[in-house]
Every structure is written in C-alpha cells, then in structure tokens.
Design a protein around this motif. Structure first.
Motif, mmCIF file in Angstrom:
data_model
loop_
_atom_site.group_PDB
_atom_site.id
_atom_site.type_symbol
_atom_site.label_atom_id
_atom_site.label_comp_id
_atom_site.label_asym_id
_atom_site.label_seq_id
_atom_site.Cartn_x
_atom_site.Cartn_y
_atom_site.Cartn_z
ATOM 1 N N SER A 59 1.157 -1.218 0.185
ATOM 2 C CA SER A 59 0.325 -0.002 0.002
ATOM 3 C C SER A 59 0.858 1.117 -0.270
ATOM 4 C CB SER A 59 -0.880 -0.203 1.549
ATOM 5 O OG SER A 59 0.260 0.306 2.047
ATOM 6 N N ASP A 62 -0.994 7.598 2.911
ATOM 7 C CA ASP A 62 -1.905 8.251 2.348
ATOM 8 C C ASP A 62 -1.102 9.928 3.090
ATOM 9 O OD1 ASP A 62 -3.265 10.803 2.566
ATOM 10 O OD2 ASP A 62 -5.576 9.836 3.074
ATOM 11 N N GLU A 65 -1.678 11.169 6.383
ATOM 12 C CA GLU A 65 -1.496 10.590 7.601
ATOM 13 C C GLU A 65 -0.477 11.168 8.282
ATOM 14 O OE1 GLU A 65 -3.560 8.342 9.611
ATOM 15 O OE2 GLU A 65 -4.702 9.891 9.383
ATOM 16 N N THR A 80 -3.244 21.600 -0.567
ATOM 17 C CA THR A 80 -4.254 20.723 0.567
ATOM 18 C C THR A 80 -5.534 21.461 1.168
ATOM 19 O OG1 THR A 80 -1.696 20.013 0.890
ATOM 20 C CG2 THR A 80 -3.281 19.825 2.169
ATOM 21 N N THR A 95 2.404 18.561 -0.878
ATOM 22 C CA THR A 95 1.727 18.479 0.970
ATOM 23 C C THR A 95 1.487 19.335 1.763
ATOM 24 O OG1 THR A 95 0.963 15.764 1.073
ATOM 25 C CG2 THR A 95 0.307 17.522 2.995
ATOM 26 N N GLN A 111 5.794 12.086 -3.292
ATOM 27 C CA GLN A 111 5.146 13.244 -2.778
ATOM 28 C C GLN A 111 6.154 13.990 -1.484
ATOM 29 O OE1 GLN A 111 2.198 13.600 -2.754
ATOM 30 N NE2 GLN A 111 1.391 15.472 -1.336
ATOM 31 N N THR A 130 -13.106 13.906 6.809
ATOM 32 C CA THR A 130 -12.952 13.118 5.152
ATOM 33 C C THR A 130 -13.510 12.056 4.459
ATOM 34 O OG1 THR A 130 -10.906 11.401 5.518
ATOM 35 C CG2 THR A 130 -10.435 14.157 5.203
ATOM 36 N N SER A 132 -12.801 8.943 4.129
ATOM 37 C CA SER A 132 -12.608 8.105 4.232
ATOM 38 C C SER A 132 -13.199 8.076 5.968
ATOM 39 C CB SER A 132 -10.580 7.900 4.204
ATOM 40 O OG SER A 132 -10.296 8.686 5.520
ATOM 41 N N LYS A 134 -12.139 9.707 8.452
ATOM 42 C CA LYS A 134 -10.721 10.396 9.033
ATOM 43 C C LYS A 134 -11.000 12.399 8.759
ATOM 44 C CE LYS A 134 -7.514 7.000 8.289
ATOM 45 N NZ LYS A 134 -6.333 6.651 7.558
#
Length: 255
Positions: A59, A62, A65, A80, A95, A111, A130, A132, A134
C-alpha cells in the motif's frame, strides 16, 4: 502487544507513538531498527515510520496521515486545504501544512511535504472529516482564501487559485474582513478585486467593499508578478495589475 502485531495494524506512526506502545523497551526499539533495515518499515525522515508489513506491504500511505504523524499540530493549508474542501482541480504531489515547530520539509514516495512554520502568527482552523471517516485540522475556507491570495504560487498559480475558490458556495465575509486587516496591501487589493467579482454569489455589499478599499494605499499592486514580465492589465478601482485580462480571469471564477 508484539511488534509484529503493531506493524500490522499501524501504517504510519512516529517514535513517540511507538514508545507509548512499548514504554521503556530497548529490545522493541532494536526490533524496529531491524525492521527498517530489512525493509519491513520505511523511515521517510528521522522519527517518522511507515509500515510495509502485513496488509500494508504494497500500500501507499496517505500523505495526510504522513504529515499528521510528523507533528502533533499539523493544520493543512494552501493547495492541500483546497483539496480537502473538494475544490482543487489539479493533481498535486505537494502536501502543505502549518506547524509551530521548526521542521524541515522532505520527500517520500513521490510526495513533497512542505511544513510552514507559524512562529507567532495565528490562523483560523477547523476539523474536517474526509470521505474515509478520518478528521484533520485544516485552515477555514476564509483563512484558506486569504492565504492563497497572499501566496498564489502555493495555490497552483492564478488560474487554479481562482477556479478553486470560485467554487466556494459560501464565505463568512465578516471573517474575511477581519483576516484581511492582518495581510499586506497587495493581498488586500487582490481580495478586493475578487470580492467585487464574486459579490453577488458571496453576498458582498458595496459598503463592505468600500470599507476594504480604505485599507489600500496608492499602489500599484500586482496579482501575480511585479517583476518582468510584469502583470499588465490594469484595474483602476483597486489599483491592481492582473496577469491576464479581467474578462478571462473573471471567467475562471464561474463554478
């Protein structure tokens, strides 16, 4: 909790998180170092870790995160913030976040992470959930607008900035006025022009614009560049040069 179980259930964490889970355990810290050495854990920067164990093996973490684990006060801003509000149009690999700590930016997994130290400055933030589920701290819409007008390059440039903020359905204009008093006159001139164009959509009155105009000096001010090739399209009311025709820039503000 065994370290393998921790790495299988915590994708992004910092050394503080780890030491709270394994207090005073030098053996577990050694195991973490060994996991980094064999590639089961990535270390984007000192003290920050991304698990590559179990379900996280393939994975991609994010970026929100990763940034949130970097400092305990990260508040997302500029481009952002526009992304979090769902109005950004361009894909970005940067970000941006505010923090009171003096921390260096870094790159990880394609990133770029750009911390902006607040020092003695205060900014308006709110928690945003968001898709998700979070929640993250992010500058308010009004603060985001002011910040992006102050530094358009961090909002993707003039066109992206206007297309993004033009999609805001509502702004607290009183709050915008309050925040505008703390920025420089170039930013205030850009704001005045923008509020005049969006006056109907955002409920901006002539009285409000007149009050803002009192903040301005003699100018001239520039929306994008005061260096050659300079902005060349003059807006007399706000003593402001635009980089493109007013008609074209106004069209970007239509949702």
């Amino acid at each position: 909790m065994a370290i393998k179980e921790y790495l299988d259930t915590h994708e992004v964490f910092n050394i503080g998180d780890f030491e709270r889970a394994f207090p005073g355990s030098q053996s577990d810290r050694n195991l973490l170092s060994r996991a980094v050495g064999r590639g089961a854990v990535a270390r984007p920067r000192r003290g920050l870790y991304v698990s590559k164990s179990g379900r996280f093996t393939h994975s991609v973490a994010d970026p929100l995160e990763v940034a949130a684990a970097m400092t305990d006060d990260a508040a997302f801003c500029y481009l952002t913030a526009l992304q979090l509000y769902g109005v950004a149009h361009d894909v970005t690999y940067r970000t941006h976040f505010y923090t009171r700590y003096e921390v260096a930016g870094f790159s990880y997994a394609g990133q770029v992470y750009k911390p902006h130290q607040l020092r003695n400055r205060s900014v308006d933030t709110q928690k945003l959930f968001t898709g998700s589920g979070k929640a993250y701290w992010v500058t308010t819409r009004e603060q985001t607008l002011i910040d992006c007008l102050a530094r358009p390059s961090l909002a993707g440039g003039p066109e992206h900035l206007l297309r993004a903020v033009g999609a805001f359905a509502y702004l607290d204009i009183d709050k915008v006025h309050e925040l505008a008093s703390a920025v420089n006159r170039s930013t205030q001139a850009r704001l005045c022009w923008l509020l005049e164009v969006k006056s109907e959509a955002w409920g901006v009155t002539d009285t409000s614009l007149t009050e803002l105009s009192r903040l301005l000096g003699s100018g001239p001010y520039y929306f994008w560049s005061s260096k050659p090739p300079k902005d060349a399209h003059w807006v007399n009311r706000w003593r402001l040069y635009l980089p493109y025709t007013e008609q074209e820039m106004t069209s970007w503000l239509s949702p």
